[in-house]
Scaffold this motif. Structure first.
Motif, PDB file in Angstrom:
ATOM      1  N   PRO A 489      31.274  10.214  42.212  1.00  0.00           N
ATOM      2  CA  PRO A 489      31.950  11.315  43.245  1.00  0.00           C
ATOM      3  C   PRO A 489      31.049  12.346  43.530  1.00  0.00           C
ATOM      4  O   PRO A 489      30.856  12.371  45.155  1.00  0.00           O
ATOM      5  CB  PRO A 489      33.243  12.243  42.712  1.00  0.00           C
ATOM      6  CG  PRO A 489      32.346  11.660  41.134  1.00  0.00           C
ATOM      7  CD  PRO A 489      31.894  10.350  40.806  1.00  0.00           C
ATOM      8  N   PRO A 493      28.608  10.030  50.940  1.00  0.00           N
ATOM      9  CA  PRO A 493      29.639   9.143  51.300  1.00  0.00           C
ATOM     10  C   PRO A 493      28.433   7.820  51.634  1.00  0.00           C
ATOM     11  O   PRO A 493      28.716   6.815  51.995  1.00  0.00           O
ATOM     12  CB  PRO A 493      29.501   9.952  52.352  1.00  0.00           C
ATOM     13  CG  PRO A 493      30.257  11.432  51.832  1.00  0.00           C
ATOM     14  CD  PRO A 493      28.761  11.948  51.194  1.00  0.00           C
ATOM     15  N   ASN A 514      34.833   5.014  45.411  1.00  0.00           N
ATOM     16  CA  ASN A 514      34.210   5.936  44.804  1.00  0.00           C
ATOM     17  C   ASN A 514      35.565   7.112  45.668  1.00  0.00           C
ATOM     18  O   ASN A 514      35.216   6.199  46.549  1.00  0.00           O
ATOM     19  CB  ASN A 514      33.126   6.331  45.155  1.00  0.00           C
ATOM     20  CG  ASN A 514      32.200   6.675  44.686  1.00  0.00           C
ATOM     21  OD1 ASN A 514      32.749   8.028  44.517  1.00  0.00           O
ATOM     22  ND2 ASN A 514      30.838   7.588  44.673  1.00  0.00           N
ATOM     23  N   SER A 516      34.662   9.599  47.259  1.00  0.00           N
ATOM     24  CA  SER A 516      33.607  10.223  48.109  1.00  0.00           C
ATOM     25  C   SER A 516      33.790   9.534  49.400  1.00  0.00           C
ATOM     26  O   SER A 516      32.993  10.039  50.259  1.00  0.00           O
ATOM     27  CB  SER A 516      32.116  10.920  47.052  1.00  0.00           C
ATOM     28  OG  SER A 516      32.454  11.258  46.401  1.00  0.00           O
TER      29      SER A 516
END
Length: 536
Positions: A489, A493, A514, A516
């Motif tokens: 995480p 991004p 994920n 994120s």
């Protein structure tokens, strides 16, 4: 299945709305969903296999509503079984006539209805009856029906799991395969196991898996080319069902309910496999154990060496064995004296593992081991994770790299000590330092920048909850660390999004899972799965 879609289905941050849309995709064209308020016939273009794979991935989620769980269960038997075992379905959600596999899963968990067992005992699919036979708490009439089943596979499965009373009756079954299963059942009465292992007192079996298929005498080719052949390796029958009888003895020897007096005669059996099983039993009389210590087959002696019932006198005899597997097995004995373990460590490669005897060492013995002149003994001690702070810190400053590597992942070590380890021993300890739960974000970044890179350290960093974005970016350079880092995480991004198109499916799946991953990207992926135009 599309790995991105599979990863997305597992993403813990996937909004409830998007979970619902993926459920709709997975159950598209399953008409029973109309009755529970979910759409049908969405025309997503997913093949049935891909839709089933997506449903299986969604079935692992803990945030499904009851309606979603029921819809997914209706999409395929495999998904229904997953949901039943996960506790997401109740007996009110399952029809044993249309969803027999889910009903069997609930029965196996003790959550099904007794009347289902009666329905499934008459199921024409032998696989369903076989699965039913392994379920606990079956009604007595169902047990009787399964015991009389025309397919021996069903009866054998029942014999493996049934009650003492039913097992005793099945020990007299005319098929040797059923008797073999009775021998493995720990609920079988000891007197019955004595009969099975001795062979006397029972009417001989009339059939076995070998003579069911072949005309005796027959020995199964270990390299059998027939793709439909399901005979076990070593299967043979000359009319006496030899291989199945020996397997019955093997399983009875392994069964702790078999009486001691029934097994000791196997100390002189020609089969080394049977002698090996005997050597592992914890009820061995001393004189039998002593005979097995002189067995010509190392595997028998190695099994004896690991037997917790072997006393100190015999341990000392086995410590002089020339075979390394025997000595290695003895090192894992929970009561091996420390002086014997020291001798073994000097003559046998054991490795930095937590040995049972070290794990149970007293406080005084821990102090003694920490001061041992033998690095291997200090290494064994360093594998413990409950050491006093002073002992742990002393081992962290040990002059032997093996000791330091063994203690490096111990929680509680200060940053200064961790850095000192790396300064002294470099790549020899870097991976274990990187795995330390107290390693700081800055230290993890420094370790990720080591040149040449330490691959095992990168893999540890990729799993570390305190890893920073910079450290994780460095981990992406290693093929084995890359899929782990892709799911972390703390990965930025924009990198997560880039990895959705990675050539390695494991990486793209991890990136899609994920948390994120930006919501806007999740929405785009779901729209694409629906087959909608990207400009919507």
């Amino acid at each position: 299945m599309n790995p991105v879609l599979r990863g997305l289905a597992a993403n813990p941050a996937l909004p409830a709305e998007l979970v619902g849309r993926l459920v709709e995709i997975a159950v598209a064209d399953v008409r029973p969903n109309l009755a529970i308020g979910l759409p049908s016939g969405l025309g997503t273009g997913l093949s049935p296999d891909l839709a089933t794979d997506l449903a299986c991935a969604l079935a692992e989620r803990a945030d499904l509503s009851r309606a979603q769980a029921r819809a997914l269960a209706a999409s395929s038997p495999e998904v229904a079984v997953l949901l039943a075992y996960a506790g997401r379905l109740t007996d009110a959600d399952v029809d044993p006539l249309t969803q027999p596999q889910a009903a069997l899963a609930l029965l196996d968990e003790g959550a099904g209805r007794p009347e289902w067992a009666r329905v499934l005992a008459a199921d024409p699919d032998v696989r369903h009856r076989e699965k039913l036979a392994a379920c606990p708490g079956l009604p007595a009439d169902v047990v009787e029906r399964l015991a009389a089943d025309p397919d021996v596979r069903v009866v054998a499965e029942l014999a493996l799991w049934t009650t003492p009373e039913a097992a005793a009756r099945l020990a007299e079954h005319p098929h040797a395969e059923v008797r073999r299963a009775v021998a493995a059942n720990e609920a079988t009465p000891p007197a019955v196991l004595s009969l099975l292992i001795g062979g006397a007192g029972l009417v001989p079996a009339r059939r076995c898996p070998v003579c069911d298929r072949e005309v005796p005498p027959f020995v199964h080719d270990p390299h059998c080319p027939r793709p439909d052949c399901d005979l076990r390796a070593g299967a043979a029958c000359d009319g006496s069902h030899g291989s199945t009888v020996q397997e019955t003895q093997h399983l009875a020897l392994r069964n702790p309910a078999t009486p001691t007096e029934a097994v000791v005669r196997f100390a002189d059996d020609p089969s080394s496999l049977l002698r090996t099983e005997l050597a592992a039993r914890q009820d061995l009389p001393w004189d039998v154990a002593r005979r097995l210590a002189d067995d010509p087959v190392p595997g028998v002696r190695a099994a004896l060496a690991q037997n917790p019932a072997v006393d100190e006198a015999l341990i000392r005899v086995l410590a002089s064995d020339r075979d390394p597997e025997v000595r290695r097995g003895l090192a894992h004995h929970p009561q091996v004296p420390l002086d014997v373990l020291t001798r073994l460590a000097g003559a046998t490669r054991i490795g930095p593992t937590l040995l049972p005897r070290i794990e149970s060492a007293t406080a005084a013995e821990v102090t003694e081991l920490a001061a041992s002149p033998h690095p291997a003994m200090r290494m064994f001690l360093a594998a413990r994770r409950d050491l006093p702070d002073g002992t742990r810190d002393a081992l962290a400053a040990d002059p032997d790299a093996k000791v330091v590597r063994s203690v490096a992942s111990h929680p509680g070590l200060s940053e200064a000590r961790l850095r000192a380890m790396v300064d002294r021993y470099g790549a020899q300890v870097t991976a274990m330092v990187a795995a330390n739960p107290d390693a700081s974000p800055s230290l993890l970044e420094e370790l990720s920048r080591q040149r040449p890179p330490v691959k095992k350290a990168l893999r540890a960093i990729a799993r570390h909850p305190r890893a920073t974005a910079a450290a994780l970016a460095a981990c992406l350079a290693d093929d084995r660390a890359r899929p782990v880092a892709a799911g972390h995480p703390a990965l930025p991004p924009h990198l997560v999004v880039e990895l959705l198109n990675d050539a390695d499916e494991a990486v793209s799946e991890a990136a899609a899972a994920n948390p994120s991953l930006p919501r806007s990207v999740m929405e785009t992926l779901v729209r694409e799965a629906h087959g909608e135009a990207a400009h919507d």
